[in-house]
Write a protein that holds these residues in place. Sequence first.
Motif, PDB file in Angstrom:
ATOM      1  N   HIS A   1       8.889   1.742   8.789  1.00  0.00           N
ATOM      2  CA  HIS A   1       8.531   0.959   9.970  1.00  0.00           C
ATOM      3  C   HIS A   1       8.687  -0.538   9.737  1.00  0.00           C
ATOM      4  CE1 HIS A   1       7.155   4.496  12.054  1.00  0.00           C
ATOM      5  NE2 HIS A   1       6.434   4.840  11.006  1.00  0.00           N
ATOM      6  N   LEU A   2       8.808  -0.948   8.482  1.00  0.00           N
ATOM      7  CA  LEU A   2       9.034  -2.372   8.212  1.00  0.00           C
ATOM      8  C   LEU A   2      10.524  -2.699   8.238  1.00  0.00           C
ATOM      9  CD1 LEU A   2       6.621  -3.587   5.395  1.00  0.00           C
ATOM     10  CD2 LEU A   2       6.552  -4.026   7.847  1.00  0.00           C
TER      11      LEU A   2
ATOM     12  N   LEU B   1       3.677   1.541   5.696  1.00  0.00           N
ATOM     13  CA  LEU B   1       4.657   1.117   6.712  1.00  0.00           C
ATOM     14  C   LEU B   1       6.043   1.035   6.091  1.00  0.00           C
ATOM     15  CD1 LEU B   1       2.882  -1.654   8.838  1.00  0.00           C
ATOM     16  CD2 LEU B   1       3.508   0.656   9.538  1.00  0.00           C
TER      17      LEU B   1
ATOM     18  N   THR C   1      12.847  -2.076  10.133  1.00  0.00           N
ATOM     19  CA  THR C   1      13.416  -2.548  11.397  1.00  0.00           C
ATOM     20  C   THR C   1      12.857  -3.911  11.798  1.00  0.00           C
ATOM     21  OG1 THR C   1      11.749  -1.205  12.508  1.00  0.00           O
ATOM     22  CG2 THR C   1      13.932  -0.259  12.297  1.00  0.00           C
ATOM     23  N   GLN C   2      11.980  -4.474  10.968  1.00  0.00           N
ATOM     24  CA  GLN C   2      11.411  -5.779  11.319  1.00  0.00           C
ATOM     25  C   GLN C   2      11.830  -6.861  10.330  1.00  0.00           C
ATOM     26  OE1 GLN C   2      10.078  -5.192  14.125  1.00  0.00           O
ATOM     27  NE2 GLN C   2       9.588  -3.026  13.977  1.00  0.00           N
ATOM     28  N   THR C   3      11.779  -6.526   9.064  1.00  0.00           N
ATOM     29  CA  THR C   3      12.102  -7.536   8.062  1.00  0.00           C
ATOM     30  C   THR C   3      12.927  -6.927   6.937  1.00  0.00           C
ATOM     31  OG1 THR C   3      11.201  -9.064   6.425  1.00  0.00           O
ATOM     32  CG2 THR C   3       9.918  -7.105   6.877  1.00  0.00           C
ATOM     33  N   GLY C   4      13.775  -7.753   6.362  1.00  0.00           N
ATOM     34  CA  GLY C   4      14.553  -7.299   5.225  1.00  0.00           C
ATOM     35  C   GLY C   4      13.912  -7.679   3.906  1.00  0.00           C
ATOM     36  N   SER C   5      12.732  -8.292   3.967  1.00  0.00           N
ATOM     37  CA  SER C   5      12.083  -8.781   2.748  1.00  0.00           C
ATOM     38  C   SER C   5      10.673  -8.215   2.596  1.00  0.00           C
ATOM     39  CB  SER C   5      12.017 -10.312   2.769  1.00  0.00           C
ATOM     40  OG  SER C   5      13.241 -10.862   3.207  1.00  0.00           O
TER      41      SER C   5
END
Lengths: 245, 245
Positions: A216-217, A211, A219-223
């Motif tokens: 794909h990550l 991901l 756009t969800q988390t910066g960490s």
Amino acid sequence: MTLYCVHVTGSGSRGRRERLRAETTAEIKSVALALMATGGPDAITLRAIAREMGMTANAIYGYFATRDDLVTALIRDVYGALADVVDAAWEAAPPDDPAARIRAWSDAFRGWALANPEGFRLVYGDPVAGYQAPEGGAAPDAARRVCLGVTALAAAAWPHTEHLHRDSRFEWSDFDPGLLDKVRPAFPALPPAGVALALRLWARLHGLVSLEVYGHLRTQTGSPQKLYQEELDQVVRALGIPERT
Amino acid sequence: MTLYCVHVTGSGSRGRRERLRAETTAEIKSVALALMATGGPDAITLRAIAREMGMTANAIYGYFATRDDLVTALIRDVYGALADVVDAAWEAAPPDDPAARIRAWSDAFRGWALANPEGFRLVYGDPVAGYQAPEGGAAPDAARRVCLGVTALAAAAWPHTEHLHRDSRFEWSDFDPGLLDKVRPAFPALPPAGVALALRLWARLHGLVSLEVYGHLRTQTGSPQKLYQEELDQVVRALGIPERT
DNA sequence: TGCAGTAACTATACGCCGTGAAGTTTCACT
DNA sequence: AGTGAAACTTCACGGCGTATAGTTACTGCA
């Protein structure tokens, strides 16, 4: 002397031919990898490689019967490099600390993937347009090595986690015989449920890493790093492994 | 009457134009999806689509500015269909049985992926040669919907599993604000650690499914279904959710 | 030393591809 | 009836993998 020389020349020449051939093969692959690193797997085209080498595209057909063959060779090499990295990380961690070894292996896995995202896509994704992997996969050896690596993780954890997998319904016949040929001698104490655990463990790491590599990550988390570490915490905890401090 | 007719004709014509345009757009996408289903994502070529429709390839440029735009639209549609399927499965499961809902969502996810492997590759892999997703991802809406779906899984499990995530170091600032805009109103009781759990849960499922879709499991086990079910068992157990019998 | 054989490489061509520019048809609306 | 725009075609360019045939250079033997 003459005979000796002739013999040396003969074998040397044949060796020279073969050496040149091997060098050219290596250069083709190295140029291909360089192209991939800069322009992604799709930048691997025979014409671009040949251009880079000052040759004609068709010259490459003397070394690889088809573009897919070249890609397969690249996958083999890259997958092998990945296997080397995770194996080395495993070996470098303290043998008597399963949690540390699992973390080391997993961190090496993600680290390699982030450092070589194009390589990861080449190995685990759709390599290039229209590529068809040969039967049995592109790099069975390297895949087996990585698989054996995760099985080592599972085997190291097994004494602590066995009691959590008593209800597993896996049997030896659920697995590929070629896999078992490697796994069972290496880990005689590991039952089918342990091999299944290994595959699930592998998938768990693969999921987060893939991901992340495919964006794909982002756009969800910066960490994502933090996410991966927490997942490893949960893995170790769920396996029931005691952590050293 | 005349005026009325003119008005009707006028608006009817404009409507007709737009309707024809929408129909052609839909046909292009549907032909593209059909090509993808038979020949993989790489079979999506403007020329092949046009051939199938009895048109010229350039005619498609009247509907999509570039091939990547078409692919982006396809990803949006396909990703949306996936989101529909998993949402429906979630809704269909008993609301008061978190384990059943999680299993339903997860089974729908894998089921869709296996039924539409090319779609899965389109959405989560390298769609086609040289494709560059627009900034923010190809289908932000559908991605958010799926993400919201897994967050629902985490939220349903949260009352049972909260005590296992007290040591999480996640904070709200670790997440994308756009994600939180959706998540926090929908699940006001869910803390940052719960959102992180959702992402990890998603990755866990994604890992197994993507390995299976890309054929990396096939060379190890003949029972991917069993593997997935055991993983779900472990997920439910690790979350501390009581199973109904 | 000269010659035959072969490996390495080039030249040319075919049919794909995405895409740009220019020209043609169709048709709603004034 | 005429105008303007939308839909579509034609032609062209460069890039792709690859098949076929021809050329060059070098090895190994007499």
